[in-house]
Design an enzyme around this catalytic site. Structure first.
Site, mmCIF file in Angstrom:
data_model
loop_
_atom_site.group_PDB
_atom_site.id
_atom_site.type_symbol
_atom_site.label_atom_id
_atom_site.label_comp_id
_atom_site.label_asym_id
_atom_site.label_seq_id
_atom_site.Cartn_x
_atom_site.Cartn_y
_atom_site.Cartn_z
ATOM 1 N N GLU A 96 5.416 8.305 6.460
ATOM 2 C CA GLU A 96 5.159 7.350 7.630
ATOM 3 C C GLU A 96 6.226 6.972 8.148
ATOM 4 O OE1 GLU A 96 4.141 2.518 8.074
ATOM 5 O OE2 GLU A 96 2.979 3.521 6.348
ATOM 6 N N HIS A 119 0.480 5.803 0.963
ATOM 7 C CA HIS A 119 -0.184 6.882 1.768
ATOM 8 C C HIS A 119 0.103 8.209 0.795
ATOM 9 C CE1 HIS A 119 -0.466 4.337 5.302
ATOM 10 N NE2 HIS A 119 1.034 3.985 4.980
ATOM 11 N N HIS A 142 4.900 0.304 -0.054
ATOM 12 C CA HIS A 142 5.817 -0.388 0.775
ATOM 13 C C HIS A 142 4.840 -1.471 1.400
ATOM 14 C CE1 HIS A 142 3.548 2.978 3.184
ATOM 15 N NE2 HIS A 142 3.807 2.154 3.974
ATOM 16 N N GLU A 172 2.916 2.968 13.892
ATOM 17 C CA GLU A 172 2.974 3.780 12.819
ATOM 18 C C GLU A 172 2.546 5.102 12.875
ATOM 19 O OE1 GLU A 172 0.831 1.780 9.698
ATOM 20 O OE2 GLU A 172 2.354 0.160 9.502
ATOM 21 N N HIS A 198 1.013 -1.309 -0.105
ATOM 22 C CA HIS A 198 -0.087 -0.141 0.016
ATOM 23 C C HIS A 198 0.731 1.046 -0.054
ATOM 24 C CE1 HIS A 198 1.194 -0.498 4.374
ATOM 25 N NE2 HIS A 198 0.822 0.963 4.370
#
Length: 109
Positions: free
Chosen positions: A9, A4, A48, A62, A2
């Site tokens: 992150e 972001h 990642h 996270e 996935h």
């Protein structure tokens, strides 16, 4: 796998052992091993995934500097593209596309 779209992150590895691979533009990928007390970083929009490489649970905190959490999973993205586009670019047939889970899965066995 996935990514972001709205934030980088930061990760703090609390327990266990893991391996993270980060995919960067122009065909670059970086894989690193982590253990308790290590810190990981993923730039915004970099694909990642993390895998547990130990014999115990992998516990990771996270963190994101964003007003809203956003992520896009690879399976969700592929399922929402026109099937003809996926078939044309990835050279996979429609039966394989249809077998990709449509629902987001946070953890895989």
């Amino acid at each position: 796998m996935h990514w972001h779209p709205n934030a980088s992150e930061w990760q703090y590895y609390i327990a266990g052992k893991g391996r993270m691979t980060v995919f960067m533009p122009v065909g670059q990928a970086h894989t690193m091993d982590f253990k308790a007390n290590d810190v990981g970083y993923v730039p915004a929009v970099a694909g990642h995934y993390i895998e547990n490489t130990g014999d115990t649970d992998l516990v990771v905190l996270e963190m994101f500097k964003a007003h809203q959490f956003e992520d896009v999973s690879l399976n969700n993205w592929l399922r929402h593209l026109p099937p003809e586009m996926v078939t044309s670019h990835l050279r996979i047939d429609s039966a394989l596309i249809a077998s990709i889970p449509a629902a987001k899965k946070e953890l895989l066995p």
